[in-house]
Design an enzyme around this catalytic site. Structure first.
Site, mmCIF file in Angstrom:
data_model
loop_
_atom_site.group_PDB
_atom_site.id
_atom_site.type_symbol
_atom_site.label_atom_id
_atom_site.label_comp_id
_atom_site.label_asym_id
_atom_site.label_seq_id
_atom_site.Cartn_x
_atom_site.Cartn_y
_atom_site.Cartn_z
ATOM 1 N N TYR A 148 -22.514 12.849 -0.197
ATOM 2 C CA TYR A 148 -22.087 12.452 1.152
ATOM 3 C C TYR A 148 -22.742 11.122 1.534
ATOM 4 C CZ TYR A 148 -20.792 12.930 6.082
ATOM 5 O OH TYR A 148 -20.249 12.730 7.333
ATOM 6 N N PHE B 160 0.141 -9.818 9.744
ATOM 7 C CA PHE B 160 0.843 -8.675 9.144
ATOM 8 C C PHE B 160 1.100 -7.629 10.239
ATOM 9 C CE2 PHE B 160 0.891 -4.603 6.823
ATOM 10 C CZ PHE B 160 2.059 -4.829 6.121
ATOM 11 N N ASP B 161 2.109 -6.759 10.026
ATOM 12 C CA ASP B 161 2.522 -5.842 11.111
ATOM 13 C C ASP B 161 1.419 -4.901 11.584
ATOM 14 O OD1 ASP B 161 2.841 -4.569 8.656
ATOM 15 O OD2 ASP B 161 4.446 -3.278 9.338
ATOM 16 N N ASP C 215 -7.691 -11.516 6.472
ATOM 17 C CA ASP C 215 -6.968 -10.312 6.070
ATOM 18 C C ASP C 215 -6.686 -10.549 4.583
ATOM 19 O OD1 ASP C 215 -5.171 -8.347 5.533
ATOM 20 O OD2 ASP C 215 -3.738 -8.866 7.100
ATOM 21 N N ALA D 146 -5.891 -8.793 1.676
ATOM 22 C CA ALA D 146 -5.247 -7.878 0.723
ATOM 23 C C ALA D 146 -4.898 -8.547 -0.614
ATOM 24 C CB ALA D 146 -3.994 -7.285 1.363
ATOM 25 N N LYS E 80 -3.819 -3.432 -2.879
ATOM 26 C CA LYS E 80 -3.124 -4.590 -3.452
ATOM 27 C C LYS E 80 -3.972 -5.169 -4.595
ATOM 28 C CE LYS E 80 -1.044 -4.200 0.698
ATOM 29 N NZ LYS E 80 -1.437 -3.259 1.742
ATOM 30 N N HIS F 9 9.698 0.492 12.480
ATOM 31 C CA HIS F 9 10.450 0.369 11.222
ATOM 32 C C HIS F 9 10.201 1.535 10.265
ATOM 33 C CE1 HIS F 9 6.593 -1.546 10.647
ATOM 34 N NE2 HIS F 9 6.709 -1.405 9.347
HETATM 35 C C1 LIG Z 1 -1.488 -8.551 4.547
HETATM 36 C C2 LIG Z 1 -1.730 -7.102 4.820
HETATM 37 N N1 LIG Z 1 -2.696 -6.724 5.641
HETATM 38 C C3 LIG Z 1 -2.956 -5.437 5.904
HETATM 39 C C4 LIG Z 1 -2.213 -4.430 5.313
HETATM 40 C C5 LIG Z 1 -2.514 -2.990 5.653
HETATM 41 O O1 LIG Z 1 -3.061 -2.338 4.586
HETATM 42 P P1 LIG Z 1 -2.860 -0.757 4.321
HETATM 43 O O2 LIG Z 1 -1.437 -0.540 3.985
HETATM 44 O O3 LIG Z 1 -3.798 -0.466 3.205
HETATM 45 O O4 LIG Z 1 -3.250 -0.055 5.578
HETATM 46 C C6 LIG Z 1 -1.185 -4.775 4.453
HETATM 47 C C7 LIG Z 1 -0.365 -3.715 3.816
HETATM 48 O O5 LIG Z 1 0.684 -3.913 3.294
HETATM 49 C C8 LIG Z 1 -0.925 -6.148 4.185
HETATM 50 O O6 LIG Z 1 0.063 -6.548 3.369
#
Ligand SMILES: Cc1ncc(COP(=O)(O)O)c(C=O)c1O
Length: 464
Positions: A79, A131-132, A221, A223, A264, A456
């Site tokens: 843990y 990103f969304d 961000d 990824a 990713k 979406h």
């Molecule tokens: C650029 C970007 N930021 C953040 C995220 C969010 O990551 P997660 O899907 O692991 O929550 C994504 C996911 O597709 C992404 O493409």
């Protein structure tokens, strides 16, 4: 003796070979028409066994290596203070330079934890096409995301090498106007929403200078940070002879913190983390991590998964791997371009983005053009892509009107180390068949049901 002049250059080949396979199944057009109707024309609602080639996302869909699977067996499930935590901590520090980190179960969880510390009601967060989920976490806190991406990104015909770049004029305008309300600038590497497009090192340095002048933090961000580093090596002067890891270290040196979706570029099926430079920010974020994710040394992840992320970070930043990966995305993009299909140029790092407005000019924007194209491609072939357009852009939180984004795209995201170029050929020909009958496609969909935010994923549609 061999004469070098007559020897051919060896062709390109993948930097790995296949040790395990997974069967996928073709279906008939009649079956697909029925399935997509039952799925309310939302591709997220399809069962994966109703899909032949799945390009919905490159997130968490990659194939782990033999070394990653071996690391899974070595996971420490304690843990607190697990060796897996320290293994991941070392890998993150080595690759990004951030001395503090918190594990989270995925990227949006990292956003939730970090933004719980930093984002307050009324704040303004400038960035490059957020990103969304990032935008969702900003707007959920009644703050506003302001897009400062360069205009070139929104013209799919222009082959600008760094379409993820931040426009300095747009950025300065926001900093001047909303100075006190800005907690940080966020840069997405590569920029998913503009087509997996990279940000140049010069641009990252420029944003750092603005941030210093206005005393703002910068968050990446991250990824697809390794894919961004690959493009810098290939396209930016002065970086050809640097290794991917050297480029990564320089990129992150211009940031104060990072959020990461490990699904990713760390090539795992689940996982995320926050990297930070500041001990105080780490302490504050730890409180929210414990509340939302788990104790600071596991944060919603199994020890074995942290091991796989650590190993994946090393593999994901190897040049040969990145070249294999990005060449495959490019291969699909060029096949589509050869058929005359309009795509975002140059081809991005993780996906090919098809310009749906140019592909289906007869479908009105109120009828969800990119979604219409995504459904047509599925019915044609069983290939699943995803809409990056009006459905994703959601409604304005204040007026509740649809937001119509500059780009209306069908994204074909390619999982890492999963498909061969034969699969890419199927995708290309399937889309060409739809392209050949584009004049017959005049109408799209209307919304029957939608969620108040991030609609979406669950939206229900009907044909018009
Ligand atoms: C650029 C970007 N930021 C953040 C995220 C969010 O990551 P997660 O899907 O692991 O929550 C994504 C996911 O597709 C992404 O493409």
């Amino acid at each position: 003796m061999l004469n070098k002049l007559y020897s051919m250059e060896l062709p390109f080949a993948e930097s790995y070979r296949i040790k395990m396979v997974e069967a996928i199944r073709k279906s008939t057009r009649e079956e697909r028409e029925k399935w997509i109707r039952e799925a309310k024309y939302n591709l997220f609602n399809l069962r994966s066994d109703q899909v032949f080639i799945d390009l919905l996302t490159d997130s968490g869909t990659g194939a782990m290596s033999d070394h990653q699977w071996s690391e899974m067996m070595l996971g420490d499930e304690s843990y607190a203070g697990a060796t897996s935590y320290f293994k991941l901590k070392n890998a993150i520090e080595e690759i990004t330079g951030f001395p503090f980190f918190l594990p989270t179960h995925q990227g949006r969880a990292a956003e939730n934890v970090l933004f719980s510390v930093l984002v307050k009601e009324g704040n303004v967060v400038p960035g490059n096409s957020h990103f969304d989920t990032t935008k969702g976490h900003i707007e959920f806190r009644k703050a506003t995301a302001v897009d400062c991406t360069i205009d070139e990104a929104f013209d799919t015909t222009l082959a600008h090498p760094f379409k993820g770049n931040v426009d300095p004029v747009k950025l300065e305008k926001v900093l001047e106007k909303s100075g006190d309300q800005i907690p940080f600038i966020i840069i997405t590497l590569t920029c998913n929403s503009s087509g997996g497009q990279p940000v140049s090192m010069e641009n990252l340095k420029m944003v750092r200078q603005f941030a210093d002048r206005y005393k703002k933090m910068i968050i990446y961000d991250s990824a697809r940070f390794a894919e961004n580093a690959y493009f810098i090596k290939k396209r930016e002067q002065g970086y050809q002879d640097k290794s991917i890891r050297e480029i990564c270290l320089e990129m992150f040196s211009y940031a104060d913190a990072m959020t990461m979706s490990s699904k990713k570029d760390a090539i795992v099926n689940i996982g995320g983390f926050i990297g930070m430079r500041d001990a105080d920010l780490f302490r504050q974020a730890s409180v929210f991590n414990i509340m939302f994710e788990g104790y600071v040394t596991y944060g919603g992840m199994a020890g074995r998964d942290m091991n796989a992320v650590a190993q994946g970070l090393y593999e994901g930043t190897e040049f040969d791997y990145l070249e294999t990966r990005i060449s495959q995305v490019e291969y699909l993009g060029h096949r589509l371009m050869d058929f005359g299909i309009p795509v975002q140029r140059p081809i991005g790092g993780h996906a090919v983005f098809v310009d749906a407005k140019r592909f289906l000019p007869k479908v009105p924007k109120e009828e969800y053009v990119a979604q219409t194209l995504a459904v047509q491609l599925y019915i044609e072939s069983g290939v699943r892509g995803v809409e990056i357009g009006t459905l994703l852009a959601d409604r304005c939180p204040i007026s509740r009107e649809n937001r119509y984004p500059n780009l209306e795209m069908l994204r074909l995201a390619i999982p890492r180390r999963v498909y061969t170029n034969n699969h890419m050929d199927v995708v290309a020909v399937a889309l060409k068949n739809v392209f050949d009958r584009r004049d017959e496609i005049n109408h799209g969909f209307r919304i029957v049901r939608e969620a108040p935010i991030m609609r979406h994923f669950t939206v229900e549609l009907d044909v018009i």
